[in-house]
Design a protein around this motif. Sequence first.
Motif, PDB file in Angstrom:
ATOM      1  N   ALA A 147      92.291  -3.940  42.944  1.00 30.66           N
ATOM      2  CA  ALA A 147      91.457  -4.103  43.518  1.00 30.66           C
ATOM      3  C   ALA A 147      90.165  -5.173  43.722  1.00 30.66           C
ATOM      4  CB  ALA A 147      90.204  -3.197  45.273  1.00 30.66           C
ATOM      5  N   GLU A 148      89.321  -4.713  41.668  1.00 35.52           N
ATOM      6  CA  GLU A 148      89.060  -5.274  41.233  1.00 35.52           C
ATOM      7  C   GLU A 148      89.146  -6.333  40.313  1.00 35.52           C
ATOM      8  OE1 GLU A 148      86.357  -4.312  37.489  1.00 35.52           O
ATOM      9  OE2 GLU A 148      86.786  -2.494  38.209  1.00 35.52           O
ATOM     10  N   GLN A 149      90.232  -5.955  39.769  1.00 36.81           N
ATOM     11  CA  GLN A 149      90.842  -7.949  39.385  1.00 36.81           C
ATOM     12  C   GLN A 149      91.235  -8.681  40.518  1.00 36.81           C
ATOM     13  OE1 GLN A 149      92.485  -4.620  38.281  1.00 36.81           O
ATOM     14  NE2 GLN A 149      92.768  -4.596  36.767  1.00 36.81           N
ATOM     15  N   ARG A 150      92.107  -8.039  41.707  1.00 33.14           N
ATOM     16  CA  ARG A 150      92.255  -9.320  42.785  1.00 33.14           C
ATOM     17  C   ARG A 150      90.673 -10.162  42.966  1.00 33.14           C
ATOM     18  NH1 ARG A 150      94.717  -6.784  47.434  1.00 33.14           N
ATOM     19  NH2 ARG A 150      94.520  -4.777  46.752  1.00 33.14           N
ATOM     20  N   ALA A 151      89.707  -8.947  43.293  1.00 32.52           N
ATOM     21  CA  ALA A 151      88.247  -9.487  43.718  1.00 32.52           C
ATOM     22  C   ALA A 151      87.494 -10.520  42.721  1.00 32.52           C
ATOM     23  CB  ALA A 151      87.407  -8.219  44.063  1.00 32.52           C
ATOM     24  N   GLN A 152      88.645 -10.519  41.332  1.00 29.87           N
ATOM     25  CA  GLN A 152      87.494 -11.319  40.440  1.00 29.87           C
ATOM     26  C   GLN A 152      88.214 -12.856  40.606  1.00 29.87           C
ATOM     27  OE1 GLN A 152      88.438  -8.631  36.908  1.00 29.87           O
ATOM     28  NE2 GLN A 152      85.663  -8.968  36.723  1.00 29.87           N
ATOM     29  N   VAL A 166      94.473 -15.745  46.854  1.00 29.10           N
ATOM     30  CA  VAL A 166      95.179 -15.210  46.041  1.00 29.10           C
ATOM     31  C   VAL A 166      96.242 -14.317  47.505  1.00 29.10           C
ATOM     32  CG1 VAL A 166      94.638 -12.642  44.747  1.00 29.10           C
ATOM     33  CG2 VAL A 166      92.911 -14.207  44.311  1.00 29.10           C
ATOM     34  N   TYR A 167      97.400 -13.411  46.850  1.00 32.23           N
ATOM     35  CA  TYR A 167      99.107 -13.478  47.908  1.00 32.23           C
ATOM     36  C   TYR A 167      98.944 -11.706  46.917  1.00 32.23           C
ATOM     37  CZ  TYR A 167      98.385 -17.702  50.481  1.00 32.23           C
ATOM     38  OH  TYR A 167      98.416 -18.534  50.890  1.00 32.23           O
ATOM     39  N   TRP A 168      98.538 -10.823  48.417  1.00 29.54           N
ATOM     40  CA  TRP A 168      99.177  -9.288  47.739  1.00 29.54           C
ATOM     41  C   TRP A 168      99.889  -8.609  48.274  1.00 29.54           C
ATOM     42  CZ3 TRP A 168      98.843  -7.866  42.851  1.00 29.54           C
ATOM     43  CH2 TRP A 168      98.817  -5.913  42.257  1.00 29.54           C
ATOM     44  N   TYR A 169     101.583  -8.715  47.757  1.00 26.95           N
ATOM     45  CA  TYR A 169     102.349  -8.839  48.744  1.00 26.95           C
ATOM     46  C   TYR A 169     102.217  -7.011  49.149  1.00 26.95           C
ATOM     47  CZ  TYR A 169     103.829 -12.467  45.577  1.00 26.95           C
ATOM     48  OH  TYR A 169     104.273 -13.699  44.747  1.00 26.95           O
ATOM     49  N   GLY A 170     101.312  -6.057  48.296  1.00 23.71           N
ATOM     50  CA  GLY A 170     101.530  -4.226  49.119  1.00 23.71           C
ATOM     51  C   GLY A 170     102.401  -3.964  48.485  1.00 23.71           C
ATOM     52  N   LYS A 171     103.217  -4.060  47.705  1.00 23.71           N
ATOM     53  CA  LYS A 171     104.285  -3.371  47.191  1.00 23.71           C
ATOM     54  C   LYS A 171     103.671  -1.731  46.870  1.00 23.71           C
ATOM     55  CE  LYS A 171     107.067  -6.864  45.426  1.00 23.71           C
ATOM     56  NZ  LYS A 171     107.995  -7.552  45.103  1.00 23.71           N
ATOM     57  N   GLN A 172     104.761  -0.543  46.962  1.00 24.47           N
ATOM     58  CA  GLN A 172     104.362   0.534  46.737  1.00 24.47           C
ATOM     59  C   GLN A 172     104.572   0.549  44.985  1.00 24.47           C
ATOM     60  OE1 GLN A 172     102.815   2.498  49.461  1.00 24.47           O
ATOM     61  NE2 GLN A 172     102.946   0.636  50.130  1.00 24.47           N
ATOM     62  N   GLY A 173     103.873   0.669  44.272  1.00 23.84           N
ATOM     63  CA  GLY A 173     103.606   0.826  42.693  1.00 23.84           C
ATOM     64  C   GLY A 173     104.441  -0.531  42.503  1.00 23.84           C
ATOM     65  N   ALA A 174     103.281  -0.164  40.970  1.00 23.32           N
ATOM     66  CA  ALA A 174     103.448  -1.746  39.889  1.00 23.32           C
ATOM     67  C   ALA A 174     104.516  -0.867  38.452  1.00 23.32           C
ATOM     68  CB  ALA A 174     102.331  -1.706  39.140  1.00 23.32           C
ATOM     69  N   ARG A 175     104.731  -2.320  38.648  1.00 23.14           N
ATOM     70  CA  ARG A 175     106.072  -1.366  36.904  1.00 23.14           C
ATOM     71  C   ARG A 175     106.571  -3.393  36.388  1.00 23.14           C
ATOM     72  NH1 ARG A 175     110.406  -1.942  40.732  1.00 23.14           N
ATOM     73  NH2 ARG A 175     111.730  -3.906  40.463  1.00 23.14           N
ATOM     74  N   PRO A 176     106.427  -2.796  34.868  1.00 20.80           N
ATOM     75  CA  PRO A 176     106.325  -3.818  34.306  1.00 20.80           C
ATOM     76  C   PRO A 176     107.787  -5.186  34.999  1.00 20.80           C
ATOM     77  CG  PRO A 176     106.465  -2.196  32.517  1.00 20.80           C
ATOM     78  CD  PRO A 176     105.899  -1.456  34.507  1.00 20.80           C
ATOM     79  N   GLY A 177     106.916  -6.324  34.715  1.00 25.25           N
ATOM     80  CA  GLY A 177     107.825  -7.336  35.090  1.00 25.25           C
ATOM     81  C   GLY A 177     107.820  -7.464  36.722  1.00 25.25           C
ATOM     82  N   ARG A 178     107.599  -6.397  37.363  1.00 20.30           N
ATOM     83  CA  ARG A 178     107.853  -6.556  39.207  1.00 20.30           C
ATOM     84  C   ARG A 178     106.558  -7.570  39.322  1.00 20.30           C
ATOM     85  NH1 ARG A 178     106.893  -1.915  43.752  1.00 20.30           N
ATOM     86  NH2 ARG A 178     108.353  -2.308  44.884  1.00 20.30           N
ATOM     87  N   LYS A 179     106.852  -8.645  40.754  1.00 20.55           N
ATOM     88  CA  LYS A 179     106.241  -9.627  40.969  1.00 20.55           C
ATOM     89  C   LYS A 179     105.290  -8.614  42.503  1.00 20.55           C
ATOM     90  CE  LYS A 179     109.280 -13.259  40.042  1.00 20.55           C
ATOM     91  NZ  LYS A 179     109.768 -14.184  40.577  1.00 20.55           N
ATOM     92  N   LEU A 180     103.669  -8.374  41.704  1.00 18.78           N
ATOM     93  CA  LEU A 180     102.962  -7.730  42.562  1.00 18.78           C
ATOM     94  C   LEU A 180     102.185  -8.932  42.961  1.00 18.78           C
ATOM     95  CD1 LEU A 180     101.833  -4.943  40.426  1.00 18.78           C
ATOM     96  CD2 LEU A 180     103.299  -5.470  42.385  1.00 18.78           C
ATOM     97  N   GLY A 181     102.368  -9.572  43.160  1.00 18.72           N
ATOM     98  CA  GLY A 181     101.098 -11.260  44.035  1.00 18.72           C
ATOM     99  C   GLY A 181     101.059 -12.071  43.863  1.00 18.72           C
ATOM    100  N   HIS A 182     100.836 -13.383  43.895  1.00 14.37           N
ATOM    101  CA  HIS A 182     100.637 -14.666  43.034  1.00 14.37           C
ATOM    102  C   HIS A 182      99.512 -14.714  43.754  1.00 14.37           C
ATOM    103  CE1 HIS A 182     101.881 -16.299  46.629  1.00 14.37           C
ATOM    104  NE2 HIS A 182     101.114 -17.350  46.420  1.00 14.37           N
ATOM    105  N   VAL A 183      98.940 -15.812  42.568  1.00 10.57           N
ATOM    106  CA  VAL A 183      97.706 -17.037  42.373  1.00 10.57           C
ATOM    107  C   VAL A 183      97.957 -18.249  42.605  1.00 10.57           C
ATOM    108  CG1 VAL A 183      94.770 -17.712  41.894  1.00 10.57           C
ATOM    109  CG2 VAL A 183      96.708 -15.044  41.458  1.00 10.57           C
TER     110      VAL A 183
END
Length: 384
Positions: free
Chosen positions: A326-331, A340-357
């Motif tokens: 949330a802090e990075q997205r606010a910045q 900022v588009y945030w996909y709401g995926k359940q959990g991050a992992r390296p290389g996973r597309k979590l959102g875009h700007v």
Amino acid sequence: MAKQRVGVIGGGQLAWMMGLEAPKSGVEIVVQTPQKTDPAVPTAADCVLAAVADAVGTKALSDRCDVVTFENEFVDLLALAPLETSGVQFCPRLAALEPLLDKYTQRQFLAGHGLPNPPFVTLDDTIANDAVADIAAPIGFPLVMKTRRLGYDGQGTFMIASASELLTTWQRIERPPVLLEAFIPFEKELAVMVARSPSGEIAVYPVVETQQVNQVCRRVIAPAAVPEAVQQRVTAIAHTLIEALDFVGVLGIELFLAPGDEVLVNEVAPRTHNSGHYTLDACETSQFAQQLLAVTGQPLGSTEMTCDRALMVNLLGFETSTSDYAEQRAQLSQIPQAQVYWYGKQGARPGRKLGHVTVCLQAEDDWQNILKKIETLWYPLGES
């Protein structure tokens, strides 16, 4: 009058963005997806909880909508064929998908219609180990090996430097059918989105430049800084391909720009695509709204850009975490003109597309400095 309903097989971020854009097209979406927590569920009017390749689930989906389209390629065409025969309307048709879901048959289709390919051959489990080097010889080394089905975001893709490495790598992944193609020393990677309606109307978006990190798209710059002749060549490829397939919907085409302004097709995605996300904010009609217009038989929208330049940066996972950042997205949202588009995926992992700007820019804006700022805010030191 009830709104038309579009069934979408798949419930990831592409379907989520289709749901965001559905009101602009006067339709609703219904998604087929395995989990209630999948990204598209909140923007859908209804959902069928079933695996993407579950044809029984697709039958239930078809009962709740007017037409069925696709968010990804992980489908079982043989299992879907009886549904199409019984009257379920798929857009695109299954016959239009068939040559594209296997990377080798995709290459064959492109070659058969005079579209520019790198040299290619295939290996399958009928090939003896001592014959592998001879089959690869016409391609030469280095080459690229790709699993023929179900690879995405660089998964199932390997850079191969020698015949011994080819055999070792193929054996390590248990000898699935693979495509071998020449490594292209490209100057830029390009992409274009193209849409076609049931009446044959075609709309082509601007040619964009894509930049990959670890074989995953990190950035898109629209439009690409390429000569007019290159833009015309890419547009002609898009027209030829979508007409040859008799394809209805949106198609993504990735290409290499090789030395001498030679254009070669890299891969084709039979759906909306990451390289077209910038259209949400930078074009009169987004690729997602266009998909819904096309499959419901409505006139296609304008593909004109509404700004001089657009920058799209993927927010890729760089760690294994359950954080929502949330802090990075606010910045990021404080950057002028940034969405900022945030996909709401359940959990991050390296290389996973979590959102875009996406950032819409004027010609005089320093897009490279804005890009650096986005990536500095998102990626830990050393990751950008």
